[in-house]
Design a protein around this motif. Structure first.
Motif, PDB file in Angstrom:
ATOM      1  N   GLU A  21     -47.747  19.428  59.726  1.00 54.72           N
ATOM      2  CA  GLU A  21     -49.137  19.389  59.209  1.00 54.72           C
ATOM      3  C   GLU A  21     -49.444  20.631  58.332  1.00 54.72           C
ATOM      4  O   GLU A  21     -49.075  21.613  58.774  1.00 54.72           O
ATOM      5  CB  GLU A  21     -50.012  18.882  60.185  1.00 54.72           C
ATOM      6  N   PRO A  22     -50.543  20.649  57.758  1.00 50.09           N
ATOM      7  CA  PRO A  22     -51.167  21.698  57.268  1.00 50.09           C
ATOM      8  C   PRO A  22     -51.939  22.558  58.351  1.00 50.09           C
ATOM      9  O   PRO A  22     -52.368  21.944  59.208  1.00 50.09           O
ATOM     10  CB  PRO A  22     -52.096  21.434  55.956  1.00 50.09           C
ATOM     11  N   ILE A  23     -52.135  23.839  58.305  1.00 52.79           N
ATOM     12  CA  ILE A  23     -52.740  24.740  59.178  1.00 52.79           C
ATOM     13  C   ILE A  23     -54.328  23.948  59.144  1.00 52.79           C
ATOM     14  O   ILE A  23     -54.896  23.969  58.272  1.00 52.79           O
ATOM     15  CB  ILE A  23     -52.791  25.927  58.856  1.00 52.79           C
ATOM     16  N   GLN A  73     -41.816  19.256  46.483  1.00 53.33           N
ATOM     17  CA  GLN A  73     -41.876  18.659  47.612  1.00 53.33           C
ATOM     18  C   GLN A  73     -42.286  19.429  48.694  1.00 53.33           C
ATOM     19  O   GLN A  73     -43.295  19.243  49.723  1.00 53.33           O
ATOM     20  CB  GLN A  73     -41.175  17.342  47.885  1.00 53.33           C
ATOM     21  N   LEU A  74     -41.322  20.137  49.061  1.00 51.77           N
ATOM     22  CA  LEU A  74     -41.147  20.960  50.222  1.00 51.77           C
ATOM     23  C   LEU A  74     -41.722  22.408  49.795  1.00 51.77           C
ATOM     24  O   LEU A  74     -41.685  23.017  48.844  1.00 51.77           O
ATOM     25  CB  LEU A  74     -39.844  21.111  50.780  1.00 51.77           C
ATOM     26  N   LYS A  75     -42.291  22.884  50.953  1.00 52.96           N
ATOM     27  CA  LYS A  75     -42.790  24.269  50.703  1.00 52.96           C
ATOM     28  C   LYS A  75     -43.591  24.462  49.612  1.00 52.96           C
ATOM     29  O   LYS A  75     -43.681  25.401  48.876  1.00 52.96           O
ATOM     30  CB  LYS A  75     -41.483  25.435  50.534  1.00 52.96           C
ATOM     31  N   SER A  76     -44.413  23.325  49.400  1.00 52.40           N
ATOM     32  CA  SER A  76     -45.316  23.080  48.292  1.00 52.40           C
ATOM     33  C   SER A  76     -46.282  24.190  47.960  1.00 52.40           C
ATOM     34  O   SER A  76     -47.076  24.995  48.825  1.00 52.40           O
ATOM     35  CB  SER A  76     -46.095  21.931  48.500  1.00 52.40           C
ATOM     36  N   LEU A 100     -44.956  18.176  51.398  1.00 54.19           N
ATOM     37  CA  LEU A 100     -46.026  17.001  50.831  1.00 54.19           C
ATOM     38  C   LEU A 100     -45.325  15.708  51.404  1.00 54.19           C
ATOM     39  O   LEU A 100     -44.879  15.033  50.684  1.00 54.19           O
ATOM     40  CB  LEU A 100     -46.070  17.231  49.481  1.00 54.19           C
ATOM     41  N   GLU A 101     -45.558  15.673  52.773  1.00 57.87           N
ATOM     42  CA  GLU A 101     -45.055  14.430  53.521  1.00 57.87           C
ATOM     43  C   GLU A 101     -46.043  13.691  54.368  1.00 57.87           C
ATOM     44  O   GLU A 101     -45.810  12.679  54.928  1.00 57.87           O
ATOM     45  CB  GLU A 101     -43.769  14.904  54.239  1.00 57.87           C
ATOM     46  N   ASN A 102     -47.311  14.069  54.154  1.00 58.80           N
ATOM     47  CA  ASN A 102     -48.187  13.271  54.826  1.00 58.80           C
ATOM     48  C   ASN A 102     -49.566  13.512  53.941  1.00 58.80           C
ATOM     49  O   ASN A 102     -49.644  14.274  53.363  1.00 58.80           O
ATOM     50  CB  ASN A 102     -48.453  13.539  56.399  1.00 58.80           C
ATOM     51  N   TYR A 103     -50.551  12.678  54.527  1.00 55.17           N
ATOM     52  CA  TYR A 103     -51.806  12.697  53.901  1.00 55.17           C
ATOM     53  C   TYR A 103     -52.604  13.844  54.055  1.00 55.17           C
ATOM     54  O   TYR A 103     -53.009  14.396  53.059  1.00 55.17           O
ATOM     55  CB  TYR A 103     -52.851  11.462  54.542  1.00 55.17           C
ATOM     56  N   GLU A 104     -52.488  14.464  55.346  1.00 56.76           N
ATOM     57  CA  GLU A 104     -53.415  15.946  55.418  1.00 56.76           C
ATOM     58  C   GLU A 104     -52.882  17.105  54.534  1.00 56.76           C
ATOM     59  O   GLU A 104     -53.480  17.836  53.889  1.00 56.76           O
ATOM     60  CB  GLU A 104     -53.045  16.282  56.937  1.00 56.76           C
ATOM     61  N   THR A 105     -51.366  17.005  54.397  1.00 59.11           N
ATOM     62  CA  THR A 105     -51.101  17.950  53.452  1.00 59.11           C
ATOM     63  C   THR A 105     -51.400  17.981  51.908  1.00 59.11           C
ATOM     64  O   THR A 105     -51.559  18.524  51.341  1.00 59.11           O
ATOM     65  CB  THR A 105     -49.519  18.153  53.547  1.00 59.11           C
ATOM     66  N   LEU A 106     -51.240  16.384  51.595  1.00 56.18           N
ATOM     67  CA  LEU A 106     -51.581  16.059  50.141  1.00 56.18           C
ATOM     68  C   LEU A 106     -52.987  16.274  50.033  1.00 56.18           C
ATOM     69  O   LEU A 106     -53.212  16.857  49.100  1.00 56.18           O
ATOM     70  CB  LEU A 106     -51.210  14.622  50.117  1.00 56.18           C
ATOM     71  N   ARG A 107     -53.843  16.136  51.041  1.00 57.73           N
ATOM     72  CA  ARG A 107     -55.164  16.414  50.814  1.00 57.73           C
ATOM     73  C   ARG A 107     -55.654  17.803  50.407  1.00 57.73           C
ATOM     74  O   ARG A 107     -56.295  18.239  49.756  1.00 57.73           O
ATOM     75  CB  ARG A 107     -56.103  15.838  51.936  1.00 57.73           C
ATOM     76  N   SER A 108     -54.882  18.821  51.295  1.00 54.07           N
ATOM     77  CA  SER A 108     -54.797  20.064  51.346  1.00 54.07           C
ATOM     78  C   SER A 108     -54.516  20.447  49.853  1.00 54.07           C
ATOM     79  O   SER A 108     -55.007  21.411  49.241  1.00 54.07           O
ATOM     80  CB  SER A 108     -53.989  20.938  52.171  1.00 54.07           C
ATOM     81  N   PHE A 109     -53.285  20.043  49.389  1.00 59.03           N
ATOM     82  CA  PHE A 109     -52.943  19.992  47.938  1.00 59.03           C
ATOM     83  C   PHE A 109     -53.767  19.925  46.769  1.00 59.03           C
ATOM     84  O   PHE A 109     -54.106  20.675  45.885  1.00 59.03           O
ATOM     85  CB  PHE A 109     -51.464  19.542  47.673  1.00 59.03           C
ATOM     86  N   THR A 110     -54.518  18.673  47.003  1.00 63.19           N
ATOM     87  CA  THR A 110     -55.494  18.286  45.961  1.00 63.19           C
ATOM     88  C   THR A 110     -56.844  19.130  46.008  1.00 63.19           C
ATOM     89  O   THR A 110     -57.228  19.601  44.787  1.00 63.19           O
ATOM     90  CB  THR A 110     -55.673  16.861  46.071  1.00 63.19           C
ATOM     91  N   GLU A 111     -57.107  19.190  47.248  1.00 67.02           N
ATOM     92  CA  GLU A 111     -58.319  20.330  47.411  1.00 67.02           C
ATOM     93  C   GLU A 111     -58.020  21.753  46.787  1.00 67.02           C
ATOM     94  O   GLU A 111     -58.885  22.115  45.996  1.00 67.02           O
ATOM     95  CB  GLU A 111     -58.920  20.199  48.819  1.00 67.02           C
ATOM     96  N   GLY A 112     -56.954  22.275  46.914  1.00 64.86           N
ATOM     97  CA  GLY A 112     -56.408  23.370  46.357  1.00 64.86           C
ATOM     98  C   GLY A 112     -56.603  23.579  44.856  1.00 64.86           C
ATOM     99  O   GLY A 112     -57.080  24.550  44.248  1.00 64.86           O
ATOM    100  N   VAL A 113     -55.944  22.561  44.474  1.00 65.26           N
ATOM    101  CA  VAL A 113     -55.981  22.577  43.068  1.00 65.26           C
ATOM    102  C   VAL A 113     -57.343  22.543  42.278  1.00 65.26           C
ATOM    103  O   VAL A 113     -57.764  23.155  41.419  1.00 65.26           O
ATOM    104  CB  VAL A 113     -55.013  21.256  42.411  1.00 65.26           C
ATOM    105  N   GLU A 114     -58.144  21.628  43.210  1.00 66.40           N
ATOM    106  CA  GLU A 114     -59.576  21.660  42.494  1.00 66.40           C
ATOM    107  C   GLU A 114     -60.349  22.884  42.434  1.00 66.40           C
ATOM    108  O   GLU A 114     -60.933  23.531  41.837  1.00 66.40           O
ATOM    109  CB  GLU A 114     -60.193  20.476  43.030  1.00 66.40           C
ATOM    110  N   GLU A 124     -40.294  10.612  43.278  1.00 59.30           N
ATOM    111  CA  GLU A 124     -40.596  10.033  44.632  1.00 59.30           C
ATOM    112  C   GLU A 124     -41.348  11.367  45.254  1.00 59.30           C
ATOM    113  O   GLU A 124     -41.911  11.345  46.153  1.00 59.30           O
ATOM    114  CB  GLU A 124     -39.463   9.698  45.609  1.00 59.30           C
ATOM    115  N   TYR A 125     -41.402  12.562  44.395  1.00 58.83           N
ATOM    116  CA  TYR A 125     -42.131  13.535  45.072  1.00 58.83           C
ATOM    117  C   TYR A 125     -43.700  13.143  44.727  1.00 58.83           C
ATOM    118  O   TYR A 125     -43.998  12.693  43.665  1.00 58.83           O
ATOM    119  CB  TYR A 125     -42.082  14.964  44.337  1.00 58.83           C
ATOM    120  N   LEU A 126     -44.388  13.585  45.876  1.00 63.33           N
ATOM    121  CA  LEU A 126     -45.836  13.223  45.986  1.00 63.33           C
ATOM    122  C   LEU A 126     -46.417  14.330  44.968  1.00 63.33           C
ATOM    123  O   LEU A 126     -47.506  13.919  44.090  1.00 63.33           O
ATOM    124  CB  LEU A 126     -46.551  13.590  46.989  1.00 63.33           C
TER     125      LEU A 126
END
Length: 772
Positions: free
Chosen positions: A350-352, A423-426, A445-459, A479-481
């Protein structure tokens, strides 16, 4: 440029671009102007720092020269522009309110290329630490002391220009005493945006496992909990950490069980460099990194008998150590007078955690108590991780203290680029002008929490740096998120970038080298342009294109992703490749006796066994065959433990051949054959590990020589996660240098997937330049 009648005074208008906000630049300008007897003003805007200065021409010349030559230590002045202005005849020099451009500034910035850089977070300076430890000072024992030379920056910034109102410190109104420091040009807190004290700033609290308040001094309470063997969640600069005493074996075991982190090493925080030196062997370069303003985790050889429980870093020769980088960490370290584990506050994968309510929810049942504060964290950031290679830093995880410092490149980005990484060490990267902003470490990027952190970070990055992506780069793996995220963007030009080409381009970007080069990209897995899984590649590459000139001998990967988690499957594939039905019964075979025939049959039939040329999977197979590790709990574990077992005194090397067809193919089976013979002969695992590393390095050098002769190239770029292995890296670099190649290796950007977004960005820009 005109002058004031009767005085000879002239006036100039100056713009300073670069890392000039959040580093004490405006107070520095005030002091510099005063030293030269100038009048005028200085301020921030979204493009950097603007100045108007008036005085005698020689003093103005000395002033403009000093803007670069005498800039504060944390500043990075990239450009100083000067134009004449009409003299005003005013007196005094002062800081004026920042200029904000509202909703239209992004359009102007995109057109003009001007935007301010944001400072990374900076470790506590000696002056602030002295106040925290001084019983007579009003900030004695205060966990949030900072000044223009240190403190939070990136993790509290919500926008630019960098002013208090654009940070999470906007929640705290300055008291009269702090306001006086803030307004005093002679004070080191002059215009320090996070300035605060116990009367007006953030405050600590101790909370029980249920989130309820616990009375007493919060640091004292937390220290007592740690001494009792409890797990404590500590809210830091970029997120929550989980802490236990490093020497308390049962507490370390409890933390592992609750965090679901079976064996990945924990980092340890020591009070100071002397205390760290009791834990690890610190060469001068490692000590410089450890004590520098970035304060990363530094991997260094563990001292025999170091007062650290075996469970802190099982299976490894190195230990990750760091020093306190906030007053809170200093206070806790002073009180404990013993090293303590400080690992990211999350469950495995999970993300921190960084938001208070989320942390209390996610860490309930993991932590026995919480040490928290009420300053919001705008941007989560894990601790950065570095190694030392040949006296230079080799960044393994680039996050707090490093991000969002840009990587400058000599080739302009024609249009703003977003690169979505792997995908890994995104990480992701936004780029414009001649700067590429690589994000902090996000995670897998293997779960919702990390993907949310990724998208919020991009924004957040796009807002912070005024980027509206016109070009979006992504990996070829469907298949990479991160790839899915890119493909869902509308109104942009999409550029797919092959994984290993991106690795080599990342190394080229770091060195400002356009290529072509021979690129050696060794990693776990990446989708090749032929639809197979690559990972042991020799490419002839520049920023625009690549050609696969060689690779490691491909073998089946029985069970696909299952073979990553269970290295014994790769051992089965390689052992069958080398010995077939005559395969000897090694301990790893006996340990999986029931499943072994089925896995071998699967590999032979090609059933759910995609072929791979992966160097990482070869390391996995050798680790399993040598009895080091046959299953893993985190990516790269088997290879890391194999590296840790290398006997440095061993000078032997397993011979390996090359097949020189259209592509050069490295016969990995020869290396496996050598491993098997030595294991059957009872050779010590340290010697086996060393002979494998040295043999692989030697055959890589020979393969590069063949490719270099065919392509007429003498420059080599090494990239991919396998080159975080400094034993292999040293052997390959030394061998190539012995053959008189120029060798490019990573330093500021991770060689693994954490740096791949930078490579995607510069490849996409090369295609964009070609199309325009």
């Amino acid at each position: 440029m005109t002058s004031v009648p009767g005085t000879g005074a002239r006036r100039i208008r100056v713009r300073v671009e670069g890392l000039v906000q959040g580093v004490g630049f405006r107070p520095f300008v005030c002091g510099l102007a005063g030293a030269h007897g100038l009048s005028g003003f200085v301020g921030n805007d979204p493009g950097g720092v603007f100045i108007e200065a008036e005085g005698e021409p020689p003093m103005l010349d000395a002033f403009t020269a000093g803007l670069t030559g005498q800039a504060p230590p944390l500043a990075l002045v990239e450009r100083v522009s000067v134009e004449p202005a009409e003299p005003q005849g005013e007196t005094g020099f002062h800081i004026v309110p920042s200029r904000r451009a509202g909703v239209t500034i992004g359009l102007r910035d995109l057109a003009g290329g001007e935007f301010a850089l944001v400072s990374a977070d900076v470790g506590t300076c000696d002056a602030c630490l002295g106040e925290v430890r001084d019983p007579a000072d009003r900030r004695h024992g205060y966990a949030f002391a900072n000044c223009t030379d240190c403190g939070p920056r990136f993790t509290i910034v919500s926008g630019v220009p960098y002013d208090r109102c654009a940070t999470t410190m906007a929640d705290f109104a300055m008291c009269a005493a702090c306001a006086r420091e803030y307004r005093d040009p002679l004070d080191r807190r002059f215009h320090a945006q996070p300035v605060c004290c116990p009367a007006c700033g953030p405050a600590l609290r101790a909370l029980g496992a249920d989130g309820g308040p616990v009375p007493g001094d919060p640091v004292e309470v937390a220290a007592r909990w740690l001494e009792e063997g409890r797990v404590v969640a500590v809210k830091g600069l970029g997120g929550y950490h989980l802490a236990v005493l490093a020497a308390h074996g049962p507490a370390v075991a409890v933390l592992r069980a609750r965090k679901r982190r079976e064996s990945r090493p924990f980092a340890v925080m020591a009070r100071d460099a002397a205390a760290a030196g009791e834990l690890v062997l610190l060469e001068p370069a490692a000590e410089r990194l450890l004590t520098g303003v970035r304060r990363p985790i530094v991997l260094a050889p563990r001292r025999p008998g170091a007062p650290v429980a075996d469970g802190v870093a099982p299976g490894g020769r190195d230990l990750g150590v760091m020093l306190p980088y906030t007053p809170l960490h200093h206070l806790l370290a002073d009180r404990l007078a013993a090293p303590y584990v400080l690992t990211s506050g999350n469950l495995s994968d999970e993300p921190i955690a960084h938001r208070d309510e989320d942390a209390l929810r996610r860490l309930r049942g993991v932590a026995d108590g919480f040490l928290v504060h009420d300053r919001r964290i705008q941007v989560p950031a894990d601790d950065s991780l570095v190694r030392v290679f040949r006296g230079r830093e080799l960044v393994v995880r680039r996050s707090r203290g490093y991000a969002p410092a840009p990587v400058g490149v000599p080739w302009p980005f024609p249009r703003p680029v977003l690169a979505c990484g792997a995908q890994l060490k995104s990480t992701f990267c936004v780029a414009r002008g001649t700067r590429a902003f690589l994000s902090q470490h996000i995670g897998d990027l293997e779960n919702y929490e990390t993907l949310r952190s990724f998208t919020e970070g991009v924004e957040h990055f796009c807002r912070l740096f005024g980027v509206r992506p016109a070009v979006v780069a992504h990996d070829l793996h469907p298949e990479y998120l991160s790839t899915s995220y890119a493909l869902d963007r509308e109104g942009v030009d999409l550029v797919g970038v092959q994984h290993h080409h991106a690795h080599i381009a990342s190394c080229l970007a770091e060195h400002g080298h356009a290529g072509p080069v021979i690129g050696v990209a060794f990693d776990g897995l990446g989708l090749g342009d032929d639809g197979t899984l690559w990972g042991g590649e020799l490419l002839v590459a520049d920023l625009l294109s690549y050609r696969r000139a060689g690779h490691l001998e491909p073998v089946p990967m029985p069970g696909g992703a299952a073979a990553v988690r269970q290295p014994w499957r790769m051992a089965a594939a390689w052992l069958d490749r080398v010995h077939g039905d005559a395969s000897p019964v090694l301990p790893v075979v006996a340990g999986h006796r029931e499943q072994w025939p089925m896995i071998v049959a699967m590999a032979r039939a090609g059933t759910n066994s995609p072929p791979t040329s992966s160097a990482g999977r070869l390391f996995d197979a050798v680790a399993a065959l040598a009895g080091v590790r046959d299953t893993i709990s985190y990516e790269g574990q088997a290879a890391a433990e194999l590296e840790a077992r290398v006997d440095p005194a061993e000078r032997g090397a397993y011979p390996a051949g090359l097949v020189e067809g259209e592509r050069v193919v490295i016969a990995g089976g020869d290396l496996v054959r050598g491993v098997v013979e030595d294991v059957m002969g009872g050779v010590d695992v340290g010697r086996v590990a060393a002979r494998f590393h040295r043999g692989l390095a030697a055959v890589v050098v020979r393969a590069v020589c063949v490719v270099g002769e065919r392509a007429g190239l003498r420059t080599v770029a090494l990239s991919g996660g396998v080159f975080q292995n400094t034993v292999l890296l040293e052997a390959v670099v030394s061998g190539l240098e012995g053959e008189r190649f120029e060798v490019l290796v990573h330093s500021r950007v991770p060689p693994g997937d954490g740096g791949i977004a930078l490579g995607q960005a510069v490849v996409a820009a090369a295609h964009d330049r070609l199309s325009r």
